[in-house]
Structures are given as C-alpha cells and as structure tokens.
Write a protein that holds these residues in place. Structure first.
Motif, PDB file in Angstrom:
ATOM      1  N   ARG A 101      -2.249  40.919   2.748  1.00 17.08           N
ATOM      2  CA  ARG A 101      -0.937  40.470   2.305  1.00 17.08           C
ATOM      3  C   ARG A 101      -1.098  39.237   1.428  1.00 17.08           C
ATOM      4  NH1 ARG A 101       4.874  39.651   5.433  1.00 17.08           N
ATOM      5  NH2 ARG A 101       6.019  40.145   3.529  1.00 17.08           N
ATOM      6  N   ASN A 102      -0.475  39.283   0.257  1.00 16.29           N
ATOM      7  CA  ASN A 102      -0.492  38.149  -0.682  1.00 16.29           C
ATOM      8  C   ASN A 102      -1.914  37.671  -0.986  1.00 16.29           C
ATOM      9  OD1 ASN A 102       2.335  38.179  -0.720  1.00 16.29           O
ATOM     10  ND2 ASN A 102       2.472  36.764   1.009  1.00 16.29           N
ATOM     11  N   GLY A 103      -2.824  38.634  -1.125  1.00 22.93           N
ATOM     12  CA  GLY A 103      -4.186  38.302  -1.516  1.00 22.93           C
ATOM     13  C   GLY A 103      -5.082  37.820  -0.399  1.00 22.93           C
ATOM     14  N   LYS A 104      -4.579  37.797   0.821  1.00 24.30           N
ATOM     15  CA  LYS A 104      -5.398  37.400   1.967  1.00 24.30           C
ATOM     16  C   LYS A 104      -5.468  38.539   2.969  1.00 24.30           C
ATOM     17  CE  LYS A 104      -4.663  32.395   1.667  1.00 24.30           C
ATOM     18  NZ  LYS A 104      -6.078  32.112   1.326  1.00 24.30           N
ATOM     19  N   PHE A 105      -6.484  38.490   3.819  1.00 21.56           N
ATOM     20  CA  PHE A 105      -6.717  39.535   4.807  1.00 21.56           C
ATOM     21  C   PHE A 105      -6.530  38.946   6.193  1.00 21.56           C
ATOM     22  CE2 PHE A 105      -8.725  40.717   0.930  1.00 21.56           C
ATOM     23  CZ  PHE A 105      -8.483  42.082   0.830  1.00 21.56           C
ATOM     24  N   TYR A 106      -5.598  39.551   6.930  1.00 20.03           N
ATOM     25  CA  TYR A 106      -5.236  39.060   8.254  1.00 20.03           C
ATOM     26  C   TYR A 106      -5.729  40.045   9.305  1.00 20.03           C
ATOM     27  CZ  TYR A 106      -2.200  35.948   5.588  1.00 20.03           C
ATOM     28  OH  TYR A 106      -1.713  35.008   4.709  1.00 20.03           O
ATOM     29  N   TRP A 107      -6.609  39.573  10.170  1.00 21.18           N
ATOM     30  CA  TRP A 107      -7.233  40.421  11.181  1.00 21.18           C
ATOM     31  C   TRP A 107      -6.633  40.071  12.536  1.00 21.18           C
ATOM     32  CZ3 TRP A 107     -13.280  41.158  11.039  1.00 21.18           C
ATOM     33  CH2 TRP A 107     -13.613  42.343  11.714  1.00 21.18           C
ATOM     34  N   PHE A 108      -5.776  40.956  13.029  1.00 20.10           N
ATOM     35  CA  PHE A 108      -5.128  40.774  14.324  1.00 20.10           C
ATOM     36  C   PHE A 108      -6.013  41.394  15.397  1.00 20.10           C
ATOM     37  CE2 PHE A 108      -1.861  40.184  11.242  1.00 20.10           C
ATOM     38  CZ  PHE A 108      -0.947  39.299  11.813  1.00 20.10           C
ATOM     39  N   VAL A 109      -6.386  40.611  16.384  1.00 16.49           N
ATOM     40  CA  VAL A 109      -7.367  41.039  17.376  1.00 16.49           C
ATOM     41  C   VAL A 109      -6.810  40.858  18.788  1.00 16.49           C
ATOM     42  CG1 VAL A 109      -9.245  40.356  15.831  1.00 16.49           C
ATOM     43  CG2 VAL A 109      -8.510  38.799  17.645  1.00 16.49           C
ATOM     44  N   SER A 110      -7.341  41.628  19.725  1.00 16.69           N
ATOM     45  CA  SER A 110      -6.990  41.442  21.134  1.00 16.69           C
ATOM     46  C   SER A 110      -8.246  41.129  21.933  1.00 16.69           C
ATOM     47  CB  SER A 110      -6.280  42.678  21.694  1.00 16.69           C
ATOM     48  OG  SER A 110      -7.017  43.858  21.491  1.00 16.69           O
ATOM     49  N   THR A 111      -8.113  40.144  22.788  1.00 14.97           N
ATOM     50  CA  THR A 111      -9.181  39.724  23.670  1.00 14.97           C
ATOM     51  C   THR A 111      -8.517  39.079  24.887  1.00 14.97           C
ATOM     52  OG1 THR A 111     -11.243  38.445  23.815  1.00 14.97           O
ATOM     53  CG2 THR A 111      -9.485  37.512  22.466  1.00 14.97           C
ATOM     54  N   PHE A 112      -9.238  38.265  25.634  1.00 13.73           N
ATOM     55  CA  PHE A 112      -8.630  37.579  26.778  1.00 13.73           C
ATOM     56  C   PHE A 112      -8.558  36.078  26.515  1.00 13.73           C
ATOM     57  CE2 PHE A 112      -8.366  41.403  28.967  1.00 13.73           C
ATOM     58  CZ  PHE A 112      -7.790  41.215  30.217  1.00 13.73           C
ATOM     59  N   HIS A 113      -7.597  35.437  27.158  1.00 17.52           N
ATOM     60  CA  HIS A 113      -7.371  34.002  26.996  1.00 17.52           C
ATOM     61  C   HIS A 113      -8.039  33.245  28.141  1.00 17.52           C
ATOM     62  CE1 HIS A 113      -5.330  30.237  26.061  1.00 17.52           C
ATOM     63  NE2 HIS A 113      -4.767  30.824  25.001  1.00 17.52           N
ATOM     64  N   LYS A 114      -8.628  32.117  27.812  1.00 11.67           N
ATOM     65  CA  LYS A 114      -9.172  31.249  28.851  1.00 11.67           C
ATOM     66  C   LYS A 114      -8.041  30.724  29.742  1.00 11.67           C
ATOM     67  CE  LYS A 114     -12.965  29.523  25.963  1.00 11.67           C
ATOM     68  NZ  LYS A 114     -13.514  28.334  25.257  1.00 11.67           N
ATOM     69  N   LYS A 115      -8.349  30.439  30.986  1.00  9.18           N
ATOM     70  CA  LYS A 115      -7.379  29.776  31.857  1.00  9.18           C
ATOM     71  C   LYS A 115      -7.348  28.296  31.502  1.00  9.18           C
ATOM     72  CE  LYS A 115      -7.702  32.950  35.770  1.00  9.18           C
ATOM     73  NZ  LYS A 115      -7.965  33.096  37.227  1.00  9.18           N
ATOM     74  N   ASP A 116      -6.207  27.827  31.038  1.00  9.03           N
ATOM     75  CA  ASP A 116      -6.080  26.428  30.629  1.00  9.03           C
ATOM     76  C   ASP A 116      -4.627  25.997  30.778  1.00  9.03           C
ATOM     77  OD1 ASP A 116      -4.760  27.618  28.483  1.00  9.03           O
ATOM     78  OD2 ASP A 116      -6.419  27.339  27.072  1.00  9.03           O
ATOM     79  N   SER A 117      -4.261  24.910  30.163  1.00  9.01           N
ATOM     80  CA  SER A 117      -2.893  24.405  30.280  1.00  9.01           C
ATOM     81  C   SER A 117      -1.879  25.275  29.551  1.00  9.01           C
ATOM     82  CB  SER A 117      -2.823  22.972  29.732  1.00  9.01           C
ATOM     83  OG  SER A 117      -3.209  22.948  28.361  1.00  9.01           O
ATOM     84  N   VAL A 118      -2.365  26.128  28.654  1.00 11.10           N
ATOM     85  CA  VAL A 118      -1.476  27.001  27.869  1.00 11.10           C
ATOM     86  C   VAL A 118      -1.241  28.328  28.574  1.00 11.10           C
ATOM     87  CG1 VAL A 118      -1.225  28.239  25.685  1.00 11.10           C
ATOM     88  CG2 VAL A 118      -2.171  25.924  25.708  1.00 11.10           C
ATOM     89  N   SER A 119      -2.287  28.874  29.156  1.00  8.80           N
ATOM     90  CA  SER A 119      -2.217  30.214  29.731  1.00  8.80           C
ATOM     91  C   SER A 119      -3.006  30.286  31.029  1.00  8.80           C
ATOM     92  CB  SER A 119      -2.759  31.250  28.734  1.00  8.80           C
ATOM     93  OG  SER A 119      -2.823  32.533  29.330  1.00  8.80           O
ATOM     94  N   GLY A 120      -2.517  31.128  31.911  1.00  7.48           N
ATOM     95  CA  GLY A 120      -3.246  31.378  33.147  1.00  7.48           C
ATOM     96  C   GLY A 120      -4.264  32.478  33.007  1.00  7.48           C
ATOM     97  N   GLY A 121      -4.554  32.853  31.770  1.00  9.01           N
ATOM     98  CA  GLY A 121      -5.489  33.936  31.498  1.00  9.01           C
ATOM     99  C   GLY A 121      -4.754  35.200  31.111  1.00  9.01           C
ATOM    100  N   GLY A 122      -5.452  36.305  31.112  1.00 11.27           N
ATOM    101  CA  GLY A 122      -4.846  37.575  30.717  1.00 11.27           C
ATOM    102  C   GLY A 122      -5.112  37.883  29.255  1.00 11.27           C
ATOM    103  N   ALA A 123      -4.760  39.103  28.866  1.00  7.63           N
ATOM    104  CA  ALA A 123      -4.987  39.543  27.492  1.00  7.63           C
ATOM    105  C   ALA A 123      -4.120  38.746  26.531  1.00  7.63           C
ATOM    106  CB  ALA A 123      -4.709  41.028  27.364  1.00  7.63           C
ATOM    107  N   ALA A 124      -4.638  38.571  25.328  1.00 11.49           N
ATOM    108  CA  ALA A 124      -3.935  37.795  24.303  1.00 11.49           C
ATOM    109  C   ALA A 124      -4.274  38.357  22.932  1.00 11.49           C
ATOM    110  CB  ALA A 124      -4.328  36.321  24.392  1.00 11.49           C
ATOM    111  N   ILE A 125      -3.418  38.053  21.972  1.00 13.27           N
ATOM    112  CA  ILE A 125      -3.613  38.503  20.592  1.00 13.27           C
ATOM    113  C   ILE A 125      -3.742  37.284  19.693  1.00 13.27           C
ATOM    114  CG2 ILE A 125      -2.523  39.678  18.629  1.00 13.27           C
ATOM    115  CD1 ILE A 125      -1.231  41.563  20.688  1.00 13.27           C
TER     116      ILE A 125
END
Length: 318
Positions: A101-125
């Motif tokens: 898009r607009n001359g750039k390439f955006y790679w959307f990926v799925s993996t897991f999130h570390k347990k931290d102050s933002v997330s308790g873990g689980g899959a993330a994009i």
C-alpha cells in the motif's frame, strides 16, 4: 532387451519427477501460503515448520519469502522476519499475510505475546513494514496491533491468529482474523491503527485461516472449516464487505498427511491460483508441512469450482 527396458523405466521415472511440481517448495518445510503480485512477479510469504518427526506440536521459526515469474521456478529470499523481530513477541511464527500500500509492504503476522504489563499473554497480531517485498522488515508499531485482551467472544488464548488484510476499491482497509470465530476491523490508511470497533461473527463451520478478496462485484471469505475433520477449505460470498455472508460450500477436501490446510488465492498472468499446504514431502506431516499450488476456476455466477489437488501442480508460464 532387459537393459533397454530398465533404462526406459528409469527415464520415465525421471520425467515424472521433473513434471511433478507439488509441493512447490521442497528444501524446507513451509506452511500458511500468502501470495501477492508486484511488478509482474509473484511473491509468496510462508511460515517455516522446523518441528522434528518426534515433535507433537508446531515449531515455526520464522517467515520466508519466495518469488517466481513462471510458476515453476521459485527463488528463496530467506527469512526476513521472525517473532524475535518484535520485542513484545514470543513463541512461533504462525500464519501471516503481506500486502502493498502506497509503495510500502505491510506484513501482518500472528504469534504470541509475552506476559507483561500490556498483556497476560495469548496470541497476538503485529505488523512489520518494508520498502521492498523481500525486506528488510521492521516492527511498524513497537507493540502488538491486536492482543488477546481486545477480543472477548472466545475464552481460549489462541483466537487472535491468521490475519488477512484487504483494501477495498474505495481505499478502506480491513483486517480479518481468528480461530473459533472470524473477527474484522477497519484499518486507517497508515495501516498501523484500528479505525473503529472489532466485531466477531461465525461463518458456517469456521475454524481459522481466513482469506478475503474481491472479484468483480463479489466479496469472498475463504477459510479453513471443520464441518468434518481434518480441516477442509470452505467459503462464503457477499455483495458488501460488511456482509451478510452467504455460505457457498466446500472447495477443497482434506489434504494428504496434514490435519490443517490454509488458503492463499491470487490471479496472476491471466490465471487464478489456489495455494495451500499438505504433509506430502518425505518425513512430512501435520507439523512438517509443504506448500502446493493448483489452478482455480470460477463458474459464470462467481461460485468457485472444487479444487483438484494434483502432484503435477500448475503448468509453467511461458
């Protein structure tokens, strides 16, 4: 005479091996195909299975990029992205899709999130960006775009996987994803911010692996379904990207030696192609998969004909 027959048999086997194209990638195990076309070249983005024959779960080290101009010769551009590319990520390189898009390439990926102050873990994009289809790619946000805490309709921790992104004719981008239910949200033009609320719905038999695109005036939502097990590929169509989605049936039956399958659909040089994975390579299986491609055909009303899985694959483009 016996020597002549034996020689002829060997030559016949050699010819068959030369003609047999599927799987199209055979030097490593690959899964979750996502094709795009840029500057008359087809680029294929994949996961990379590294599980041993004794492993009983996925081990996916990174994401690879391949390219072709003839659908027969595939160049491996290496692995420009892995979960380690994201400071917030941990675990495996699950399904992903790259779009331009607009001359750039955006790679959307799925993996897991570390347990931290933002997330308790689980899959993330997450989303990475590059000026080239082959990289280098870098984390666009410095944080996940979607985390488990943002979706509440399913109780399991792996429902935020398998992103697919579609940009409509009016320029509006949409992100679809999910396991157990299909989620959708609008994206802003910068491809790094959500533009509205996340909604979830459940197409018939939906399990995971959505792939969204438009052909003529019809929208397609293709996905891995489990009306029976192992997975098959099923689909819906709609006249509006927001639905309602009409269930259209199964277009790919179970694949050899793999519980999962995953669609990637593209038009290239006048033909339609259906990418998927199976476990047909020697020592392959559900955690050691390989990407294949076969031609895809539409009926006059826009419905999709049943995919014929072949060992020969597709003919080279001259």
């Amino acid at each position: 005479m016996k020597k002549i027959i034996t020689t002829s048999l060997i030559l016949s086997i050699a010819v068959l091996k030369l003609q047999a194209q599927n799987p199209i990638i055979s030097h490593i195990f690959t899964a979750d195909p996502a094709p795009i076309v840029h500057n008359d070249t087809l680029f294929l983005y994949t996961g990379h299975d590294v599980a041993t024959t004794e492993d009983t779960n996925y081990k996916m080290a990174n994401w690879h990029v391949f390219s072709t101009t003839d659908m027969a010769t595939w160049k491996d551009h290496g692995a420009p992205l892995s979960p380690a590319s994201f400071s917030w990520a941990t675990g495996d390189a699950y399904a992903a899709q790259c779009i331009e898009r607009n001359g750039k390439f955006y790679w959307f990926v799925s993996t897991f999130h570390k347990k931290d102050s933002v997330s308790g873990g689980g899959a993330a994009i997450g989303v990475a960006v590059s000026d080239s289809p082959t990289g280098p790619f870098k984390d666009l946000l410095g944080k996940a775009l979607i985390i488990n805490e943002m979706t509440k309709d399913n109780k399991h921790a792996w429902d935020d996987i398998d992103p697919t992104v579609f940009v409509d004719d009016d320029g509006q981008a949409y992100l679809f994803w999910g396991n157990g239910s299909c989620k959708v949200v609008k994206l802003k033009e910068n491809m790094m911010e959500l533009d509205g609320e996340i909604t979830a719905f459940k197409p018939k038999n939906f399990i995971e692996g959505p792939w969204v695109y438009k052909r003529h005036d019809l929208y397609y939502l293709v996905y891995a379904g489990a009306g029976t097990k192992p997975e098959m590929i099923e689909y819906c169509t709609a006249k509006n990207i927001n639905g309602p989605w009409e269930y259209r049936g199964i277009i790919q039956d179970n694949v050899p030696n793999s519980f999962t399958t995953h669609p990637g659909i593209i038009d290239y040089k006048g033909k339609s192609y259906f990418f998927y994975h199976n476990g047909s390579l020697p020592t392959g299986g559900s955690y050691r998969r390989s990407i294949c491609v076969d031609e895809m055909y539409y009926n006059p009303d826009g419905t999709i004909q049943k995919i014929v899985q072949t060992k020969e694959g597709v003919a080279p483009i001259k």
